[in-house]
Design a protein around this motif. Structure first.
Motif, PDB file in Angstrom:
ATOM      1  N   GLY A   1     -25.306  42.999  43.982  1.00 22.41           N
ATOM      2  CA  GLY A   1     -25.829  42.675  45.308  1.00 22.41           C
ATOM      3  C   GLY A   1     -24.679  42.530  46.297  1.00 22.41           C
ATOM      4  N   SER A   2     -24.970  41.950  47.475  1.00 24.40           N
ATOM      5  CA  SER A   2     -23.948  41.988  48.534  1.00 24.40           C
ATOM      6  C   SER A   2     -23.098  40.719  48.571  1.00 24.40           C
ATOM      7  N   ASP A   3     -23.425  39.700  47.757  1.00 27.01           N
ATOM      8  CA  ASP A   3     -22.682  38.441  47.916  1.00 27.01           C
ATOM      9  C   ASP A   3     -21.471  38.363  46.976  1.00 27.01           C
ATOM     10  N   HIS A   4     -20.798  39.495  46.784  1.00 27.44           N
ATOM     11  CA  HIS A   4     -19.568  39.431  45.981  1.00 27.44           C
ATOM     12  C   HIS A   4     -18.406  39.764  46.909  1.00 27.44           C
ATOM     13  N   GLU A   5     -17.200  39.429  46.487  1.00 29.63           N
ATOM     14  CA  GLU A   5     -16.051  39.841  47.299  1.00 29.63           C
ATOM     15  C   GLU A   5     -15.019  40.521  46.411  1.00 29.63           C
ATOM     16  N   LEU A   6     -14.177  41.337  47.066  1.00 22.65           N
ATOM     17  CA  LEU A   6     -13.149  42.072  46.330  1.00 22.65           C
ATOM     18  C   LEU A   6     -11.781  41.546  46.722  1.00 22.65           C
ATOM     19  N   MET A   7     -10.875  41.461  45.753  1.00 22.17           N
ATOM     20  CA  MET A   7      -9.487  41.129  46.058  1.00 22.17           C
ATOM     21  C   MET A   7      -8.610  42.267  45.563  1.00 22.17           C
ATOM     22  N   LEU A   8      -7.612  42.621  46.351  1.00 24.06           N
ATOM     23  CA  LEU A   8      -6.796  43.789  46.029  1.00 24.06           C
ATOM     24  C   LEU A   8      -5.313  43.479  46.056  1.00 24.06           C
ATOM     25  N   ARG A   9      -4.598  44.186  45.184  1.00 23.11           N
ATOM     26  CA  ARG A   9      -3.138  44.200  45.277  1.00 23.11           C
ATOM     27  C   ARG A   9      -2.720  45.621  44.951  1.00 23.11           C
ATOM     28  N   CYS A  10      -1.917  46.215  45.815  1.00 15.07           N
ATOM     29  CA  CYS A  10      -1.597  47.622  45.586  1.00 15.07           C
ATOM     30  C   CYS A  10      -0.134  47.878  45.938  1.00 15.07           C
ATOM     31  N   THR A  11       0.599  48.489  45.018  1.00 19.77           N
ATOM     32  CA  THR A  11       1.961  48.941  45.293  1.00 19.77           C
ATOM     33  C   THR A  11       1.919  50.446  45.149  1.00 19.77           C
ATOM     34  N   LYS A  12       2.089  51.142  46.269  1.00 17.68           N
ATOM     35  CA  LYS A  12       1.893  52.599  46.260  1.00 17.68           C
ATOM     36  C   LYS A  12       2.746  53.277  45.178  1.00 17.68           C
ATOM     37  N   GLY A  13       2.117  54.153  44.431  1.00 17.89           N
ATOM     38  CA  GLY A  13       2.847  54.896  43.407  1.00 17.89           C
ATOM     39  C   GLY A  13       3.143  54.091  42.157  1.00 17.89           C
ATOM     40  N   GLN A  14       2.733  52.797  42.141  1.00 18.76           N
ATOM     41  CA  GLN A  14       3.093  51.983  40.991  1.00 18.76           C
ATOM     42  C   GLN A  14       1.889  51.304  40.348  1.00 18.76           C
ATOM     43  N   GLU A  15       1.178  50.493  41.142  1.00 19.87           N
ATOM     44  CA  GLU A  15       0.029  49.812  40.527  1.00 19.87           C
ATOM     45  C   GLU A  15      -1.068  49.556  41.555  1.00 19.87           C
ATOM     46  N   TYR A  16      -2.279  49.380  41.036  1.00 21.88           N
ATOM     47  CA  TYR A  16      -3.433  49.062  41.885  1.00 21.88           C
ATOM     48  C   TYR A  16      -4.260  48.057  41.086  1.00 21.88           C
ATOM     49  N   VAL A  17      -4.464  46.881  41.657  1.00 20.53           N
ATOM     50  CA  VAL A  17      -5.234  45.836  40.970  1.00 20.53           C
ATOM     51  C   VAL A  17      -6.392  45.440  41.878  1.00 20.53           C
ATOM     52  N   LYS A  18      -7.594  45.496  41.326  1.00 26.92           N
ATOM     53  CA  LYS A  18      -8.756  45.060  42.112  1.00 26.92           C
ATOM     54  C   LYS A  18      -9.582  44.119  41.253  1.00 26.92           C
ATOM     55  N   VAL A  19      -9.971  42.970  41.809  1.00 26.40           N
ATOM     56  CA  VAL A  19     -10.910  42.122  41.069  1.00 26.40           C
ATOM     57  C   VAL A  19     -12.180  41.924  41.882  1.00 26.40           C
TER      58      VAL A  19
ATOM     59  N   ASP B   1     -13.577  52.689  43.083  1.00 27.33           N
ATOM     60  CA  ASP B   1     -14.048  52.600  44.457  1.00 27.33           C
ATOM     61  C   ASP B   1     -13.091  53.454  45.309  1.00 27.33           C
ATOM     62  N   ALA B   2     -13.347  53.481  46.612  1.00 27.50           N
ATOM     63  CA  ALA B   2     -12.551  54.347  47.491  1.00 27.50           C
ATOM     64  C   ALA B   2     -11.071  53.961  47.484  1.00 27.50           C
ATOM     65  N   GLY B   3     -10.771  52.672  47.332  1.00 26.50           N
ATOM     66  CA  GLY B   3      -9.372  52.224  47.359  1.00 26.50           C
ATOM     67  C   GLY B   3      -8.580  52.803  46.195  1.00 26.50           C
ATOM     68  N   ALA B   4      -9.134  52.699  44.995  1.00 25.22           N
ATOM     69  CA  ALA B   4      -8.460  53.232  43.816  1.00 25.22           C
ATOM     70  C   ALA B   4      -8.349  54.744  43.935  1.00 25.22           C
ATOM     71  N   ALA B   5      -9.388  55.351  44.494  1.00 22.49           N
ATOM     72  CA  ALA B   5      -9.397  56.813  44.661  1.00 22.49           C
ATOM     73  C   ALA B   5      -8.249  57.222  45.586  1.00 22.49           C
ATOM     74  N   GLU B   6      -8.074  56.462  46.649  1.00 19.04           N
ATOM     75  CA  GLU B   6      -7.005  56.740  47.619  1.00 19.04           C
ATOM     76  C   GLU B   6      -5.643  56.622  46.936  1.00 19.04           C
ATOM     77  N   PHE B   7      -5.487  55.569  46.133  1.00 20.16           N
ATOM     78  CA  PHE B   7      -4.240  55.340  45.392  1.00 20.16           C
ATOM     79  C   PHE B   7      -3.918  56.556  44.516  1.00 20.16           C
TER      80      PHE B   7
ATOM     81  N   ALA C   1     -12.878  43.970  36.936  1.00 18.01           N
ATOM     82  CA  ALA C   1     -11.554  44.327  37.449  1.00 18.01           C
ATOM     83  C   ALA C   1     -11.224  45.784  37.155  1.00 18.01           C
ATOM     84  N   VAL C   2     -10.419  46.376  38.043  1.00 17.36           N
ATOM     85  CA  VAL C   2      -9.828  47.703  37.801  1.00 17.36           C
ATOM     86  C   VAL C   2      -8.315  47.507  37.823  1.00 17.36           C
ATOM     87  N   LEU C   3      -7.635  47.952  36.776  1.00 22.79           N
ATOM     88  CA  LEU C   3      -6.168  47.833  36.721  1.00 22.79           C
ATOM     89  C   LEU C   3      -5.590  49.229  36.526  1.00 22.79           C
ATOM     90  N   ILE C   4      -4.803  49.700  37.494  1.00 29.38           N
ATOM     91  CA  ILE C   4      -4.171  51.018  37.361  1.00 29.38           C
ATOM     92  C   ILE C   4      -2.662  50.805  37.327  1.00 29.38           C
TER      93      ILE C   4
END
Length: 502
Positions: A433-451, A186-192, A461-464
């Protein structure tokens, strides 16, 4: 006296395709039926084999893809006979395959694993390269040594890797989405990841030794004879290692991304001159550009749908693939998926009797698990090839077989921009559909976690980066554990999830 025809064969099992799916399928059949000859028909002098296979967790697997001469496969499995020739025709009613060398191969069960070919934005233009296999990657490397500026069209895995690996050359990257890597992120991981693209790369990594055979020399002759220049099987995840992707200019990374656009028209130098259009120079950092037209004459120009035009040395078309079904369709009644693949049921069987398919050529048409989707990736090619062999064996022995566990949960591990990337389940909320939610944890330059959560349960989940969360998350998705009581704390780095859920 006319020349003797190559011998025709008859075998209980015939597999077409020397890529990961075909080779895995043939190996598995060879193990299950040691006294039967397994016939593998491939258009290429080298095959792709899985090496260093590791089962990382229940469904996550890691392996290397290695090119090998066909004799290596025949040495490992004396009952596999490799026939190097392209398929001319499938006569499914007669259970027979005709190959380009004039011979016929009769089968009881057949598995088609002929892969897919790159979708080229434009056929027959010498300045447009598609990258799909080792040969096209080497051709690309040759072109790049002379290049000052290239344009990359596409937003999948190969485009992502290219943009990161190329040095000493201006890169204009045109994508039809808002953000990079749309198939994976998604855009968040892309930004990371984009921040890594702009940061200077460290000193060039130590050259990787490639334990691979290439198809130079003697093999090239065989290839021109079989006319199989466009049928290489897909590259493995480390395809760019050992290729020196340097252009002519000395600076390191120069990438400019044009989003939300596609190619409108391609001009050769002379056509562009006649058109009297202007092309843009390479955009320099966000300062005011006083220079608005590019004075340099380029071999090829690309006009984008956002009205911008750039000149470049060549264009890389990395816009996905089309299943390679063409030689099999004539005279056979295959059901095709919307993406052009051969539809297969939960036993990898096509709509034609005794014909199975696996890998990029097929379209999974069984009702999928809620956490799985087909993507044309190496992991799925291996899983499908392996499972297709199991299904062919079960059918010929009259035994039942259940859908393999690897199709319960989508799981893929790869590397982008030198980060480890793990994708699990509906990692981009595909079809939720639209009734889901995303949770994020991001440490710039180190890790990106999205569920991706729905009704208190984890769906993907996406784990970088090195997060060590893949096994825990895999279990949480498969068991559909109710996580609603954790709320936002689910991703709190101070809470050790493994203690609760492993």
């Amino acid at each position: 006296m006319e020349a003797a025809r190559p011998p025709s064969t008859a075998g209980r099992f015939v597999v077409v395709g020397g890529g990961i799916a075909g080779v895995t399928c043939a190996e598995q059949l060879a193990i299950q039926f040691p006294s039967e000859d397994i016939i593998l028909i491939t258009a290429h002098p080298v095959i792709k084999a899985v090496t260093n296979f590791k089962q990382v967790s229940k469904v996550l697997e890691e392996f290397d893809v290695e090119e090998q001469l066909k004799t290596m496969l025949e040495n490992r499995f004396p009952n596999i006979k490799v026939i190097q020739s392209e398929v001319k025709q499938l006569k499914s009613k007669e259970h027979c395959i005709l190959t380009g060398d004039g011979s016929q191969h009769v089968y009881k069960k057949l598995c088609l694993c002929a892969g897919a070919k790159p979708k080229l934005i434009c056929e027959g233009n010498p300045y447009v390269l598609g990258i799909r296999d080792t040969d096209s990657a080497q051709e690309f490397q040759k072109q790049l040594t002379k290049a000052k500026r290239i344009m990359i069209i596409g937003n999948g895995g190969i485009a992502l890797e290219l943009v990161y690996e190329i040095e000493g050359c201006e890169v204009i990257w045109a994508i039809k989405d808002k953000a990079i890597g749309n198939t994976f992120f998604d855009a968040g991981a892309a930004e990371f990841l984009t921040s890594k693209l702009i940061a200077e790369k460290p000193e060039a990594r130590i050259a990787h030794k490639r334990a691979r055979y290439t198809t130079e020399g003697r093999e090239k002759e065989a290839q021109t004879k079989s006319g199989a220049g466009n049928l290489g099987s897909a590259l493995g995840p480390d395809w760019h290692e050992g290729l020196n992707l340097k252009g002519t200019k000395e600076f390191s990374h120069k990438v400019h991304i044009e989003t939300m656009c596609e190619v409108k028209k391609i001009y050769l130098q002379e056509e562009f001159r006649i058109s009297k259009k202007n092309s843009l120079p390479f955009p320099r950092d966000h300062c005011n550009q006083s220079v608005t037209t590019d004075k340099e004459a380029w071999p090829v120009y690309v006009e984008l749908t956002n009205e911008k035009t750039y000149g470049c040395d060549f264009i890389v078309s990395a816009t996905g693939v089309i299943p390679n079904t063409e030689p099999f369709l004539c005279g056979n009644n295959f059901d095709l998926g919307e993406d052009g693949g051969l539809k297969v049921d939960a036993h990898m069987h096509t709509s034609v009797s005794d014909v199975y398919a696996a890998g990029d050529i097929c379209t999974a048409s069984w009702p999928p698990s809620p956490f799985w989707q087909q993507m044309r990736l190496w992991t799925q090619a291996r899983q499908m090839g392996w499972y297709a062999a199991k299904c062919m064996a079960a059918a010929s022995l009259g035994e039942p077989i259940d859908l393999d566990f690897s199709f319960e949960l989508f799981a893929h591990v790869t590397k982008f921009f030198n980060y480890k990337v793990v994708l699990l389940g509906k990692y981009n909320a595909q079809g939720l559909g639209s009734d889901h939610e995303l949770m994020l944890r991001c440490t710039k330059g180190q890790e990106y976690v999205k569920v991706v959560m729905q009704d208190g349960q984890m769906m993907g989940a996406v784990l970088i980066g090195e997060t060590d969360l893949e096994e825990t998350f895999e279990n949480l998705i498969l068991n559909q554990t109710d996580l609603s009581s954790y709320g936002e704390d689910l991703l709190d780095p101070n809470i050790d999830l493994e203690d609760y859920f492993d």
